[in-house]
Design a protein around this motif. Structure first.
Motif, short mmCIF file in Angstrom:
data_model
loop_
_atom_site.label_atom_id
_atom_site.label_comp_id
_atom_site.label_asym_id
_atom_site.label_seq_id
_atom_site.Cartn_x
_atom_site.Cartn_y
_atom_site.Cartn_z
N GLY A 1 0.38 31.80 33.55
CA GLY A 1 0.36 32.83 32.61
C GLY A 1 0.06 32.28 31.43
O GLY A 1 0.56 32.51 30.38
N THR A 2 -1.04 31.47 31.02
CA THR A 2 -1.26 30.54 30.15
C THR A 2 -1.91 31.34 29.05
O THR A 2 -1.69 31.09 27.76
N PHE A 3 -2.51 32.57 29.20
CA PHE A 3 -3.08 33.40 27.90
C PHE A 3 -1.97 34.27 27.31
O PHE A 3 -2.19 34.84 26.51
N ILE A 4 -0.76 34.16 27.78
CA ILE A 4 0.52 34.98 26.88
C ILE A 4 1.19 33.95 26.15
O ILE A 4 1.72 32.78 26.86
N PRO A 5 1.33 34.18 24.79
CA PRO A 5 2.06 32.97 24.12
C PRO A 5 3.75 32.62 24.77
O PRO A 5 4.02 33.83 24.77
N GLY A 6 3.92 31.51 25.09
CA GLY A 6 5.35 31.23 25.28
C GLY A 6 5.82 32.21 26.61
O GLY A 6 6.82 32.16 27.09
N GLN A 7 4.52 32.78 27.55
CA GLN A 7 4.76 33.33 28.48
C GLN A 7 5.95 34.48 28.57
O GLN A 7 6.69 34.72 29.30
N LEU A 8 5.68 35.20 27.21
CA LEU A 8 6.62 36.19 26.90
C LEU A 8 6.45 37.36 27.88
O LEU A 8 5.44 37.86 27.87
N GLY A 9 7.75 37.71 28.34
CA GLY A 9 7.69 38.86 29.30
C GLY A 9 7.39 38.56 30.73
O GLY A 9 8.20 38.92 31.33
N LEU A 10 6.52 37.64 30.78
CA LEU A 10 6.15 37.31 32.10
C LEU A 10 7.32 36.26 32.62
O LEU A 10 7.72 36.18 33.96
N GLN A 11 7.67 35.25 31.88
CA GLN A 11 8.88 34.37 32.12
C GLN A 11 10.28 35.41 32.60
O GLN A 11 10.76 34.85 33.48
N GLU A 12 10.50 36.12 31.81
CA GLU A 12 11.32 36.94 31.92
C GLU A 12 11.45 37.49 33.16
O GLU A 12 12.65 37.48 33.90
N GLY A 13 10.38 38.42 33.61
CA GLY A 13 10.42 38.79 34.81
C GLY A 13 10.33 37.98 36.01
O GLY A 13 11.14 38.41 36.90
N VAL A 14 9.87 37.02 36.14
CA VAL A 14 9.80 36.13 37.05
C VAL A 14 11.20 35.26 37.14
O VAL A 14 11.79 35.36 38.48
N GLN A 15 11.97 35.01 36.31
CA GLN A 15 13.12 34.56 36.21
C GLN A 15 14.37 35.61 36.91
O GLN A 15 15.24 35.17 37.62
N ALA A 16 13.90 36.68 36.46
CA ALA A 16 15.01 38.04 36.86
C ALA A 16 14.63 37.99 38.30
O ALA A 16 15.60 38.16 39.25
N LEU A 17 13.31 37.95 38.98
CA LEU A 17 13.12 38.05 40.44
C LEU A 17 14.02 36.84 41.11
O LEU A 17 14.35 36.96 42.03
N VAL A 18 13.66 35.68 40.46
CA VAL A 18 14.33 34.45 41.17
C VAL A 18 15.78 34.49 41.29
O VAL A 18 16.51 34.43 42.31
N ALA A 19 16.27 35.00 40.04
CA ALA A 19 17.83 35.12 40.07
C ALA A 19 18.46 36.44 41.27
O ALA A 19 19.22 36.05 41.82
N ALA A 20 17.51 37.28 41.26
CA ALA A 20 17.87 38.21 42.34
C ALA A 20 17.92 37.63 43.71
O ALA A 20 18.68 38.24 44.45
N ALA A 21 16.68 36.98 43.90
CA ALA A 21 16.60 36.28 45.22
C ALA A 21 17.63 35.43 45.73
O ALA A 21 18.13 35.07 46.66
N LEU A 22 18.25 34.68 44.46
CA LEU A 22 19.27 33.82 44.69
C LEU A 22 20.62 34.45 44.81
O LEU A 22 21.72 33.68 45.02
N GLY A 23 20.61 35.74 44.65
CA GLY A 23 22.00 36.49 44.76
C GLY A 23 22.80 36.50 43.42
O GLY A 23 24.04 36.92 43.40
N PHE A 24 22.17 36.27 42.48
CA PHE A 24 22.78 36.26 40.97
C PHE A 24 22.71 37.46 40.27
O PHE A 24 23.43 37.81 39.42
N GLY A 25 21.74 38.51 40.61
CA GLY A 25 21.32 39.43 40.17
C GLY A 25 20.36 39.39 38.90
O GLY A 25 20.33 37.98 38.26
N PRO A 26 19.50 40.11 38.67
CA PRO A 26 18.21 39.87 37.75
C PRO A 26 18.81 39.88 36.31
O PRO A 26 18.01 39.22 35.68
N ALA A 27 19.94 40.25 35.86
CA ALA A 27 20.37 40.33 34.71
C ALA A 27 20.78 38.64 34.20
O ALA A 27 20.44 38.43 33.18
N ALA A 28 21.12 37.86 35.32
CA ALA A 28 21.36 36.54 34.98
C ALA A 28 20.15 35.67 34.78
O ALA A 28 20.07 34.99 33.74
N GLY A 29 18.97 36.12 35.39
CA GLY A 29 17.72 35.31 35.29
C GLY A 29 16.94 35.87 33.61
O GLY A 29 16.61 35.03 32.98
N LEU A 30 17.35 37.22 33.26
CA LEU A 30 16.66 37.55 32.22
C LEU A 30 17.49 36.89 31.05
O LEU A 30 16.99 36.47 29.98
#
Length: 347
Positions: free
Chosen positions: A276-305
């Protein structure tokens, strides 16, 4: 009166700057829209409550990030010849300034040129070459961390296999591209390769002569291996310290924070810094992927965000600091150039 060739060159340069500003603005807007959508979808009240629980303990994230950034400053200095090396305080200061710029600019490594402000102008060729080698080593360290995180994810059987495979592919791509660039640069052909690339994708762009920094770049790459290995070891240590920031955030949010989980969350921004190099600081992109990872780990998307938003708050502290540091360095450089005692050595 400007010649037609000069006029065309200026016109092309102006168009290039306009396009760059347009891409940057679009990327910022896209990131903000994605972040706002995620906050609304997950629930602003839930996120705000989690952030309130952290309170003053947020200082632990700041301390971990500061330590990691300070350590990451060292390899660049090790690559420089002794006569061109700034003081260690300037080395660390320039790293904080460059990191702040990187959070604002799209594309990997654009903020690194700011480090040259802490060097005498005669040393800018060596400084530029050292920046290129430093970023290549940094990328390799990131790829190795990605492989370790993929192994951690595979061992806990929580993430979809596609995500794990994707991390491995990104890591291999980083190694391949970094190795290819290093090989071309070691042969003294990086400038020519860049011109050929630009001729393919931007045929109207004027070819540039080889940079004065290319001989220094080649010397650094074909020189003693111990400096490169030392830089790689230090960057791996800085990666672990950046992971410590993730660990602190997980602990503060009351989430499981074992080393496997920490490695998985810490690997996401490494992969996205390329994908996601074209987005400064991966703004929005990092939030979304970390929310997906947290949900997959059973923490809930709110934890990743929320974890990412903690890091965004930390960025709000350090990004303005980088602007102040660059302004001070620019003023000092102008003062030294105007001073009668200032001597400019040939490059």
């Amino acid at each position: 009166m400007p010649l037609p060739k000069e006029t065309a060159t200026r016109s092309t340069s102006a168009k290039s700057r306009t396009l760059s500003r347009g891409v940057s603005t679009f990327a910022w807007l896209l990131g903000l829209v994605l972040t706002a959508y995620l906050v609304r979808r997950i629930g602003a009240a839930t996120i705000a409550h989690a952030l309130e629980r952290v309170g003053a303990r947020f200082i632990w994230l700041v301390a971990a990030y500061a330590a990691a950034t300070a350590v990451a400053a060292i390899p660049w200095a090790l690559l420089l010849p002794a006569r061109a090396r700034p003081s260690w305080s300037a080395v660390v200061t320039s790293r904080f300034a460059a990191s702040g710029l990187a959070a604002l600019l799209p594309f990997f490594g654009l903020g690194e040129a700011g480090r040259l402000l802490w060097m005498p102008r005669f040393a800018w060729s060596s400084g530029t070459a050292a920046i290129v080698v430093d970023r290549l080593i940094y990328l390799v360290a990131g790829a190795l961390f990605l492989f370790a995180a993929a192994g951690s994810a595979r061992s806990i059987h929580a993430l979809p296999p596609q995500l794990i495979s994707g991390a491995v592919v990104v890591g291999l791509a980083i190694l391949g591209v970094s190795g290819g660039i290093a090989l071309i640069a070691a042969r003294g052909q990086l400038g020519r390769a860049w011109n050929r690339l630009m001729a393919t994708f931007a045929p109207r762009r004027r070819a540039r002569p080889p940079g004065a920094w290319e001989p220094s770049l080649r010397e650094m790459l074909v020189g003693p291996r111990r400096t490169l290995l030392a830089g790689l070891t230090i960057h791996l240590a800085s990666r672990l310290l950046f992971a410590l920031e993730i660990y602190a955030g997980l602990r503060l949010l009351g989430l499981p924070s074992g080393w496997r989980v920490t490695a998985i969350f810490a690997a996401v921004p490494i992969a996205l810094s390329v994908a996601g190099t074209f987005i400064p600081g991966q703004l929005g992109l990092q939030e979304g992927v970390q929310a997906l990872v947290a949900a997959a780990l059973g923490f809930g998307p709110a934890a990743g965000l929320t974890l990412v938003l903690l890091q965004r708050v930390r960025q709000l502290l350090f990004v303005p600091l980088s602007g102040v540091l660059i302004a001070v360095a620019t003023r000092e450089n102008r003062g030294s150039e105007c001073s009668p005692d200032h001597v400019s050595l040939p490059s």
